[in-house]
Write a protein that holds these residues in place. Structure first.
Motif, PDB file in Angstrom:
ATOM      1  N   GLY A 177       0.819  -1.197   0.000  1.00 39.57           N
ATOM      2  CA  GLY A 177       0.000   0.000   0.000  1.00 39.57           C
ATOM      3  C   GLY A 177       0.859   1.256   0.000  1.00 39.57           C
ATOM      4  N   GLY A 178       0.463   2.233  -0.822  1.00 38.29           N
ATOM      5  CA  GLY A 178       1.207   3.480  -0.914  1.00 38.29           C
ATOM      6  C   GLY A 178       2.419   3.415  -1.821  1.00 38.29           C
ATOM      7  N   MET A 179       2.559   2.314  -2.578  1.00 38.76           N
ATOM      8  CA  MET A 179       3.713   2.201  -3.463  1.00 38.76           C
ATOM      9  C   MET A 179       3.640   3.246  -4.568  1.00 38.76           C
ATOM     10  SD  MET A 179       2.784  -1.179  -5.713  1.00 38.76           S
ATOM     11  CE  MET A 179       1.614  -1.108  -7.087  1.00 38.76           C
ATOM     12  N   THR A 180       4.792   3.587  -5.097  1.00 36.14           N
ATOM     13  CA  THR A 180       4.869   4.519  -6.222  1.00 36.14           C
ATOM     14  C   THR A 180       4.725   3.749  -7.522  1.00 36.14           C
ATOM     15  OG1 THR A 180       6.339   5.966  -4.966  1.00 36.14           O
ATOM     16  CG2 THR A 180       6.292   6.254  -7.351  1.00 36.14           C
ATOM     17  N   GLY A 181       3.832   4.209  -8.391  1.00 35.41           N
ATOM     18  CA  GLY A 181       3.614   3.527  -9.657  1.00 35.41           C
ATOM     19  C   GLY A 181       2.641   2.377  -9.528  1.00 35.41           C
ATOM     20  N   ARG A 182       2.400   1.707 -10.632  1.00 35.57           N
ATOM     21  CA  ARG A 182       1.398   0.642 -10.698  1.00 35.57           C
ATOM     22  C   ARG A 182       2.012  -0.746 -10.670  1.00 35.57           C
ATOM     23  NH1 ARG A 182      -0.973   1.010 -16.118  1.00 35.57           N
ATOM     24  NH2 ARG A 182      -2.408  -0.539 -15.280  1.00 35.57           N
TER      25      ARG A 182
END
Length: 310
Positions: A177-182
């Motif tokens: 959760g909250g990662m950068t990008g997809r």
């Protein structure tokens, strides 16, 4: 601190008859209860479940009495089953309803009565009615599982999925959760995995919070080819994600489905409530109807927490 003397317990006798013959009886059986009362039906259900009895024909509760006494079991194991704090199962499935779209471009669910309670009046005795529902949907509706046949002709359909690959699997949640990008890459998974052979690996991205909003269908998280190759090579039993699709729906090659399903690893999409699970210390199940000829099918997915995690 221990429980106060306001705790209540129940004492009772019981008689159980088995449908294949024989029976058992108990006298002055005692159990902790929540509150100050419990029904005979709840007591009967508890005895059958706690003793793991099969082929029960009938249960009689006799000489029941409620009294104040400090509880004997650890908190959260009352036979009444009341209170979220006592739950050992976590529901990981979205509810589906009439008119709901769960994948863009596919038909919405249509849930209707084949026979309503009102329409059944007169078919049975006075005061007896039944509802028989009807549902029209595509097989990927809601929280659903993909079998190898979903991607590959001639491979196993949902009816042929081994229970050992979809039920009571040791589980691991990878929290992203909250990662950068997809894109969920190999590098994102590596620090969390460890020994996951034979386990269900569930990817928590937080995307399930967008369920039933237009944003759920747009720019959703997915697993990259090197990520699913890692999971395959680690010999996981199942992979799940709380997103619309385990693949980037803009990529026509669909590498995640292709690699995992070719290896006989089922995929569960549209999970929810993964944040309610510990990282480890639970068992995961996602069981579909045993429908022949279906490459995918909705499931009721859940996690069973280890007692020390409740």
């Amino acid at each position: 601190m221990g429980r106060s003397i306001d705790d209540h317990r129940v004492a009772f006798d019981f008689e159980i008859a088995f449908s294949n013959g024989g029976g058992i009886k108990g006298w002055d059986f005692r159990l902790d209860i929540d509150g100050t009362d419990i029904s005979d039906t709840a007591l009967a259900d508890y005895i059958v479940q706690d003793l793991r009895l099969l082929m029960v024909g009938s249960v009689k509760i006799l000489n029941k009495r409620i009294f104040q006494e400090r509880h004997k079991r650890a908190a959260g194991h009352s036979p009444s089953g009341e209170g979220e704090g006592g739950a050992t199962l976590v529901d990981l499935s979205h509810a589906v309803r009439d008119g709901q779209t769960t994948y863009p471009g596919l038909p919405a669910l249509a849930i209707t009565d084949h026979l309503s309670h009102l329409g059944s009046h007169g078919r049975y005795a006075d005061g007896v009615s039944f509802q028989i529902g009807r549902i029209d949907m595509v097989a990927n509706s809601g929280t659903a599982i993909d079998a190898p046949y979903h991607r590959f002709p001639g491979m196993a359909d949902v009816a042929e999925l081994p229970l050992s690959h979809i039920a009571d699997l040791a589980g691991l949640v990878v929290r992203l959760g909250g990662m950068t990008g997809r894109a969920v890459t190999r590098q994102a998974l590596l620090p969390a995995l460890g020994d996951v052979a034979g386990s269900a690996v569930l990817i928590e991205t937080g995307w399930s919070r967008r369920w039933e909003t237009p944003g759920y269908f747009v720019d959703h998280p997915f697993l990259t080819q090197d990520a699913v190759e890692l999971l395959r090579d680690r010999q996981v039993a199942l992979v799940g994600i709380d997103s619309l699709n385990i693949d980037d729906t803009g990529d026509p090659d669909r590498p995640a489905h292709s690699i995992l399903l070719a290896a006989g690893i089922p995929i569960v999409e549209n999970l929810t409530n993964l944040g309610d699970l510990p990282t480890r210390g639970f068992h995961f199940s996602a069981v579909p109807m045993r429908a022949v000829g279906m490459g995918a099918f909705p499931v009721r997915a859940w996690a069973r927490l280890a007692k020390d995690r409740v």
